[in-house]
Design a protein around this motif. Sequence first.
Motif, PDB file in Angstrom:
ATOM      1  N   ARG A 156      12.013 -11.093   2.059  1.00  0.00           N
ATOM      2  CA  ARG A 156      10.790 -11.880   1.893  1.00  0.00           C
ATOM      3  C   ARG A 156      10.094 -11.381   0.642  1.00  0.00           C
ATOM      4  NH1 ARG A 156       7.170 -11.826   7.229  1.00  0.00           N
ATOM      5  NH2 ARG A 156       5.601 -12.455   5.713  1.00  0.00           N
ATOM      6  N   GLU A 157       9.621 -12.311  -0.154  1.00  0.00           N
ATOM      7  CA  GLU A 157       8.841 -11.938  -1.333  1.00  0.00           C
ATOM      8  C   GLU A 157       7.367 -11.947  -0.954  1.00  0.00           C
ATOM      9  OE1 GLU A 157       8.449 -13.013  -6.075  1.00  0.00           O
ATOM     10  OE2 GLU A 157       9.301 -14.491  -4.715  1.00  0.00           O
ATOM     11  N   VAL A 158       6.675 -10.861  -1.277  1.00  0.00           N
ATOM     12  CA  VAL A 158       5.244 -10.746  -1.015  1.00  0.00           C
ATOM     13  C   VAL A 158       4.558 -10.654  -2.375  1.00  0.00           C
ATOM     14  CG1 VAL A 158       3.418  -9.418   0.123  1.00  0.00           C
ATOM     15  CG2 VAL A 158       5.719  -9.498   1.137  1.00  0.00           C
ATOM     16  N   VAL A 159       3.861 -11.715  -2.767  1.00  0.00           N
ATOM     17  CA  VAL A 159       3.197 -11.752  -4.067  1.00  0.00           C
ATOM     18  C   VAL A 159       1.784 -11.215  -3.886  1.00  0.00           C
ATOM     19  CG1 VAL A 159       2.434 -13.209  -5.974  1.00  0.00           C
ATOM     20  CG2 VAL A 159       4.598 -13.695  -4.812  1.00  0.00           C
ATOM     21  N   HIS A 173       0.664  -7.932   6.056  1.00  0.00           N
ATOM     22  CA  HIS A 173       0.650  -6.687   5.287  1.00  0.00           C
ATOM     23  C   HIS A 173      -0.746  -6.167   4.982  1.00  0.00           C
ATOM     24  CE1 HIS A 173       4.645  -8.367   4.286  1.00  0.00           C
ATOM     25  NE2 HIS A 173       4.990  -7.100   4.382  1.00  0.00           N
ATOM     26  N   PHE A 174      -0.839  -4.842   4.933  1.00  0.00           N
ATOM     27  CA  PHE A 174      -1.951  -4.157   4.292  1.00  0.00           C
ATOM     28  C   PHE A 174      -1.463  -3.806   2.891  1.00  0.00           C
ATOM     29  CE2 PHE A 174      -3.422  -2.568   8.590  1.00  0.00           C
ATOM     30  CZ  PHE A 174      -4.662  -3.176   8.553  1.00  0.00           C
ATOM     31  N   PHE A 175      -2.295  -4.036   1.875  1.00  0.00           N
ATOM     32  CA  PHE A 175      -1.995  -3.612   0.508  1.00  0.00           C
ATOM     33  C   PHE A 175      -3.045  -2.594   0.102  1.00  0.00           C
ATOM     34  CE2 PHE A 175      -2.614  -4.072  -4.132  1.00  0.00           C
ATOM     35  CZ  PHE A 175      -1.378  -3.597  -4.540  1.00  0.00           C
ATOM     36  N   PHE A 176      -2.608  -1.384  -0.224  1.00  0.00           N
ATOM     37  CA  PHE A 176      -3.492  -0.296  -0.631  1.00  0.00           C
ATOM     38  C   PHE A 176      -3.642  -0.347  -2.144  1.00  0.00           C
ATOM     39  CE2 PHE A 176      -1.670   0.755   3.394  1.00  0.00           C
ATOM     40  CZ  PHE A 176      -2.671   1.420   4.086  1.00  0.00           C
ATOM     41  N   GLU A 177      -4.810  -0.805  -2.613  1.00  0.00           N
ATOM     42  CA  GLU A 177      -5.014  -1.028  -4.045  1.00  0.00           C
ATOM     43  C   GLU A 177      -4.863   0.235  -4.882  1.00  0.00           C
ATOM     44  OE1 GLU A 177      -8.761  -3.119  -4.343  1.00  0.00           O
ATOM     45  OE2 GLU A 177      -7.745  -5.041  -4.067  1.00  0.00           O
ATOM     46  N   GLY A 178      -5.301   1.368  -4.393  1.00  0.00           N
ATOM     47  CA  GLY A 178      -5.228   2.596  -5.176  1.00  0.00           C
ATOM     48  C   GLY A 178      -3.810   3.080  -5.430  1.00  0.00           C
ATOM     49  N   SER A 179      -2.937   2.873  -4.462  1.00  0.00           N
ATOM     50  CA  SER A 179      -1.564   3.382  -4.580  1.00  0.00           C
ATOM     51  C   SER A 179      -0.530   2.272  -4.734  1.00  0.00           C
ATOM     52  CB  SER A 179      -1.217   4.220  -3.346  1.00  0.00           C
ATOM     53  OG  SER A 179      -1.269   3.417  -2.173  1.00  0.00           O
ATOM     54  N   ASN A 180      -0.966   1.004  -4.724  1.00  0.00           N
ATOM     55  CA  ASN A 180      -0.047  -0.137  -4.814  1.00  0.00           C
ATOM     56  C   ASN A 180       1.037  -0.076  -3.750  1.00  0.00           C
ATOM     57  OD1 ASN A 180      -1.351  -1.367  -6.972  1.00  0.00           O
ATOM     58  ND2 ASN A 180      -0.260  -0.110  -8.442  1.00  0.00           N
ATOM     59  N   LEU A 182       2.408  -1.176   0.196  1.00  0.00           N
ATOM     60  CA  LEU A 182       2.338  -2.153   1.281  1.00  0.00           C
ATOM     61  C   LEU A 182       2.768  -1.498   2.582  1.00  0.00           C
ATOM     62  CD1 LEU A 182       4.084  -5.422   0.004  1.00  0.00           C
ATOM     63  CD2 LEU A 182       1.678  -5.119   0.489  1.00  0.00           C
ATOM     64  N   THR A 183       2.112  -1.866   3.676  1.00  0.00           N
ATOM     65  CA  THR A 183       2.594  -1.495   5.007  1.00  0.00           C
ATOM     66  C   THR A 183       2.532  -2.734   5.882  1.00  0.00           C
ATOM     67  OG1 THR A 183       0.422  -0.770   5.794  1.00  0.00           O
ATOM     68  CG2 THR A 183       1.852   0.914   4.839  1.00  0.00           C
ATOM     69  N   ASP A 184       3.378  -2.758   6.871  1.00  0.00           N
ATOM     70  CA  ASP A 184       3.465  -3.909   7.758  1.00  0.00           C
ATOM     71  C   ASP A 184       2.354  -3.921   8.800  1.00  0.00           C
ATOM     72  OD1 ASP A 184       5.758  -4.711   6.456  1.00  0.00           O
ATOM     73  OD2 ASP A 184       7.123  -3.980   8.011  1.00  0.00           O
ATOM     74  N   ILE A 185       1.942  -5.125   9.167  1.00  0.00           N
ATOM     75  CA  ILE A 185       1.071  -5.385  10.305  1.00  0.00           C
ATOM     76  C   ILE A 185       1.880  -6.313  11.214  1.00  0.00           C
ATOM     77  CG2 ILE A 185      -1.103  -6.369  11.116  1.00  0.00           C
ATOM     78  CD1 ILE A 185      -2.149  -6.142   8.204  1.00  0.00           C
ATOM     79  N   PRO A 186       2.107  -5.936  12.463  1.00  0.00           N
ATOM     80  CA  PRO A 186       2.867  -6.832  13.341  1.00  0.00           C
ATOM     81  C   PRO A 186       2.238  -8.216  13.404  1.00  0.00           C
ATOM     82  CG  PRO A 186       2.592  -4.681  14.360  1.00  0.00           C
ATOM     83  CD  PRO A 186       1.726  -4.691  13.127  1.00  0.00           C
ATOM     84  N   GLY A 187       3.059  -9.226  13.482  1.00  0.00           N
ATOM     85  CA  GLY A 187       2.592 -10.601  13.473  1.00  0.00           C
ATOM     86  C   GLY A 187       1.603 -10.915  14.580  1.00  0.00           C
ATOM     87  N   ASP A 188       1.786 -10.308  15.753  1.00  0.00           N
ATOM     88  CA  ASP A 188       0.885 -10.594  16.867  1.00  0.00           C
ATOM     89  C   ASP A 188      -0.437  -9.834  16.791  1.00  0.00           C
ATOM     90  OD1 ASP A 188       1.870  -8.076  17.470  1.00  0.00           O
ATOM     91  OD2 ASP A 188       2.531  -8.597  19.494  1.00  0.00           O
ATOM     92  N   HIS A 189      -0.646  -9.032  15.736  1.00  0.00           N
ATOM     93  CA  HIS A 189      -1.910  -8.312  15.556  1.00  0.00           C
ATOM     94  C   HIS A 189      -2.908  -9.076  14.695  1.00  0.00           C
ATOM     95  CE1 HIS A 189      -0.089  -4.114  16.580  1.00  0.00           C
ATOM     96  NE2 HIS A 189      -0.101  -4.941  17.604  1.00  0.00           N
ATOM     97  N   VAL A 190      -2.510 -10.248  14.222  1.00  0.00           N
ATOM     98  CA  VAL A 190      -3.392 -11.082  13.407  1.00  0.00           C
ATOM     99  C   VAL A 190      -3.455 -12.457  14.054  1.00  0.00           C
ATOM    100  CG1 VAL A 190      -3.710 -12.175  11.146  1.00  0.00           C
ATOM    101  CG2 VAL A 190      -2.826  -9.844  11.281  1.00  0.00           C
ATOM    102  N   THR A 191      -4.673 -12.945  14.245  1.00  0.00           N
ATOM    103  CA  THR A 191      -4.880 -14.278  14.795  1.00  0.00           C
ATOM    104  C   THR A 191      -5.499 -15.155  13.722  1.00  0.00           C
ATOM    105  OG1 THR A 191      -5.242 -13.353  17.000  1.00  0.00           O
ATOM    106  CG2 THR A 191      -6.013 -15.602  16.607  1.00  0.00           C
ATOM    107  N   ILE A 227      -3.934  -8.104   3.605  1.00  0.00           N
ATOM    108  CA  ILE A 227      -5.268  -7.514   3.650  1.00  0.00           C
ATOM    109  C   ILE A 227      -5.307  -6.398   2.620  1.00  0.00           C
ATOM    110  CG2 ILE A 227      -6.965  -6.300   5.066  1.00  0.00           C
ATOM    111  CD1 ILE A 227      -5.634  -7.677   7.516  1.00  0.00           C
ATOM    112  N   ARG A 228      -6.162  -6.574   1.624  1.00  0.00           N
ATOM    113  CA  ARG A 228      -6.272  -5.608   0.524  1.00  0.00           C
ATOM    114  C   ARG A 228      -7.252  -4.517   0.924  1.00  0.00           C
ATOM    115  NH1 ARG A 228      -4.203  -8.319  -4.273  1.00  0.00           N
ATOM    116  NH2 ARG A 228      -5.130  -6.666  -5.506  1.00  0.00           N
TER     117      ARG A 228
END
Length: 146
Positions: free
Chosen positions: A80-83, A100-107, A109-118, A138-139
Motif C-alpha cells: 500500500r502506498e501511503v502519501v 497510520h500515525f505520522f510522527f513529523e519530527g522523525s518522519n 509511520l506506525t499502524d493504527i488498527p482499522g477498528d480503532h478509527v471510526t 494522523i499527524r
Amino acid sequence: MNRTAAGPERPFRDALQRLKAAGLRPTRQRLALTRILFEAGHRHLTAETLHAEAKSAGVDVSLATIYNTLHQFTGVGLLREVVIDTGKAYFDTNTDDHHHFFFEGSNRLTDIPGDHVTIANLPAPPEGMEVARVEVVIRLRESDRT
C-alpha cells in the motif's frame, strides 16, 4: 550453519511464491527486493530506504528500478502506498485495513488498527462512484506543554 525459513536449498521460495501469486514474473531483482521488503514483517519504507537496504545486501539496482518495482507491487496489491506530502510517500507491507500515525519530527509511520478509527458522516460519493477505502493519517508532533 544458518538456514533461512525457506531452507538452504530454496532461500527465495517464499519470494517466488508471493510474486507468482501476484502474477508478476520473478526476475532476479524482483526476487531480491521481495525478500528485503517482506522478510522483516510489516513495515513502512520509502524508495530511498529500500534502495539503501538493497545496496547493503549487495543487490545492484537503480533507484528508478526501485520506484518502478514499488509501484508494480502496489498495483498488484502486495504493498500500500501511503502519501504523506507531495513527493513524500511510504510503502506499507501491511495491506490489511488500517490507518497510520505520522510522527513529523522523525518522519516515522506506525499502524493504527482499522477498528480503532471510526469515520462518521462521509459525504455521498458522486453519481456512479463508490467509496473503495478510507485511509486516515494522523499527524503528530511534540507538544508545547511542559
